[in-house]
Design an enzyme around this catalytic site. Structure first.
Site, mmCIF file in Angstrom:
data_model
loop_
_atom_site.group_PDB
_atom_site.id
_atom_site.type_symbol
_atom_site.label_atom_id
_atom_site.label_comp_id
_atom_site.label_asym_id
_atom_site.label_seq_id
_atom_site.Cartn_x
_atom_site.Cartn_y
_atom_site.Cartn_z
ATOM 1 N N TYR A 108 -86.449 54.214 50.525
ATOM 2 C CA TYR A 108 -87.453 54.268 49.455
ATOM 3 C C TYR A 108 -88.114 55.642 49.452
ATOM 4 O O TYR A 108 -88.252 56.275 50.500
ATOM 5 C CB TYR A 108 -88.575 53.260 49.709
ATOM 6 C CG TYR A 108 -88.237 51.814 49.506
ATOM 7 C CD1 TYR A 108 -88.284 51.233 48.245
ATOM 8 C CD2 TYR A 108 -87.895 51.004 50.590
ATOM 9 C CE1 TYR A 108 -88.005 49.880 48.067
ATOM 10 C CE2 TYR A 108 -87.608 49.652 50.423
ATOM 11 C CZ TYR A 108 -87.668 49.102 49.156
ATOM 12 O OH TYR A 108 -87.390 47.774 48.992
ATOM 13 N N TYR A 147 -81.490 48.090 54.611
ATOM 14 C CA TYR A 147 -82.249 49.020 55.455
ATOM 15 C C TYR A 147 -82.832 48.284 56.658
ATOM 16 O O TYR A 147 -83.105 47.087 56.598
ATOM 17 C CB TYR A 147 -83.326 49.750 54.653
ATOM 18 C CG TYR A 147 -84.379 48.889 53.983
ATOM 19 C CD1 TYR A 147 -85.442 48.361 54.699
ATOM 20 C CD2 TYR A 147 -84.303 48.632 52.611
ATOM 21 C CE1 TYR A 147 -86.421 47.590 54.071
ATOM 22 C CE2 TYR A 147 -85.272 47.852 51.977
ATOM 23 C CZ TYR A 147 -86.323 47.334 52.715
ATOM 24 O OH TYR A 147 -87.271 46.563 52.097
ATOM 25 N N ARG A 157 -82.886 44.353 56.360
ATOM 26 C CA ARG A 157 -83.073 43.617 55.119
ATOM 27 C C ARG A 157 -81.781 43.597 54.329
ATOM 28 O O ARG A 157 -81.131 44.621 54.160
ATOM 29 C CB ARG A 157 -84.152 44.281 54.220
ATOM 30 C CG ARG A 157 -85.578 44.289 54.711
ATOM 31 C CD ARG A 157 -86.233 42.928 54.855
ATOM 32 N NE ARG A 157 -85.823 41.852 53.998
ATOM 33 C CZ ARG A 157 -86.252 41.622 52.745
ATOM 34 N NH1 ARG A 157 -87.113 42.421 52.189
ATOM 35 N NH2 ARG A 157 -85.819 40.577 52.046
ATOM 36 N N HIS A 160 -81.720 44.198 48.191
ATOM 37 C CA HIS A 160 -82.606 43.416 47.325
ATOM 38 C C HIS A 160 -83.322 44.310 46.330
ATOM 39 O O HIS A 160 -83.479 45.520 46.554
ATOM 40 C CB HIS A 160 -83.643 42.645 48.156
ATOM 41 C CG HIS A 160 -84.529 43.546 48.964
ATOM 42 N ND1 HIS A 160 -84.140 44.065 50.173
ATOM 43 C CD2 HIS A 160 -85.767 44.045 48.731
ATOM 44 C CE1 HIS A 160 -85.101 44.837 50.650
ATOM 45 N NE2 HIS A 160 -86.097 44.855 49.792
ATOM 46 N N HIS A 162 -87.024 44.286 44.262
ATOM 47 C CA HIS A 162 -88.328 43.645 44.085
ATOM 48 C C HIS A 162 -88.624 43.540 42.586
ATOM 49 O O HIS A 162 -88.346 44.474 41.829
ATOM 50 C CB HIS A 162 -89.427 44.482 44.727
ATOM 51 C CG HIS A 162 -89.275 44.654 46.208
ATOM 52 N ND1 HIS A 162 -89.907 43.851 47.118
ATOM 53 C CD2 HIS A 162 -88.550 45.535 46.941
ATOM 54 C CE1 HIS A 162 -89.592 44.234 48.349
ATOM 55 N NE2 HIS A 162 -88.766 45.258 48.273
HETATM 56 FE FE LIG Z 1 -87.764 46.168 49.970
#
Ligand SMILES: [Fe+2]
Length: 238
Positions: A108, A147, A157, A160, A162
């Protein structure tokens, strides 16, 4: 901008993940320790200002272009499309849907994200659009990477996206995550497993050859259902 006045039923808490879920460690610290207090819904909550739909730009739904500096983002282009529906399968129109996600490498753009994976100069990782007359939304993006996170040893994770859905006022915001079919990390993920069996599967998008565009991008379908038996599990205020 003001929304239409309406009366909202209380949330069915049993349909959503618990606010404190010990396998998802940070919920133990941030989850409420006392019973929640219901805020009365007066006219100001029901008709208050909402994010300006009219300011949604032409490229805002296209994450392959809205952060471009000198080219296209790296990764596998995908189309994510679906409908926002109420419990009776009726479309929910004119609702702002926002998404945010990691880039194809699983990183991110955020100072707290120090994962040793490359940032992508052409990928900002967020977008928004408004549902149409059919309750439909559509995003173009790249498939996010998995990640690592610090929840437990060797925690990763699953890929995905959000999603946030705004109703007709700022009091009516729901947040959830969309996953991808066949991801081997899903059974290991405490956040995915925070939703009860039978409901968590509703968080997995469906591959759609119908939405897939020849020579361009794979299509995934993800309907968001606000209530009822098929309600999409939501997170608490994140
Ligand atoms: Fe996330």
């Amino acid at each position: 901008m003001t929304g239409e006045a309406g009366d909202y039923s209380r949330r069915d808490w049993g349909a959503h993940p618990a606010l404190v879920h010990p396998d998802y460690k940070s919920t133990v610290l941030r989850g409420p320790k006392k019973p929640l207090v219901v805020t009365p819904q007066t006219l100001s909550e029901l008709t208050g200002p909402v994010f300006g739909h009219e300011s949604v730009g032409e490229l805002d739904h296209d994450l392959t272009r809205n952060g471009a500096v000198n080219g296209e983002p790296m990764g596998e282009r995908i189309i994510v499309e679906g409908r926002l529906l109420d419990e009776n399968d009726r479309p929910v129109r004119n609702s702002l849907i926002e998404i945010w996600q990691a880039n194809a490498a699983g990183r991110y753009i955020h100072k707290w994200d120090q994962h040793d994976a490359p940032l992508d100069p052409n990928f900002f990782g967020s977008g928004r659009c408004v549902t149409d007359e059919d309750g439909r939304y559509r995003f173009m993006t790249v498939k996010p990477g998995a990640y690592p996170w610090g929840n437990h040893h060797n925690a990763w994770r699953p890929a995905h996206i959000h999603l946030s859905v705004f109703g007709p006022s700022l009091m009516t915001r729901l947040v959830t995550q969309m996953y991808f079919p066949g991801d081997p990390l899903l059974p290991l993920d405490p956040i995915y497993n925070g939703a009860r069996p039978g409901a968590r599967e509703l968080l997995i998008s469906k591959f759609s050859i119908g939405l897939t565009e020849p020579g361009y991008a794979l299509g995934y379908e993800f309907d968001i259902v606000l209530r009822g038996r098929k309600a999409t599990p939501m997170e608490a205020g994140r």
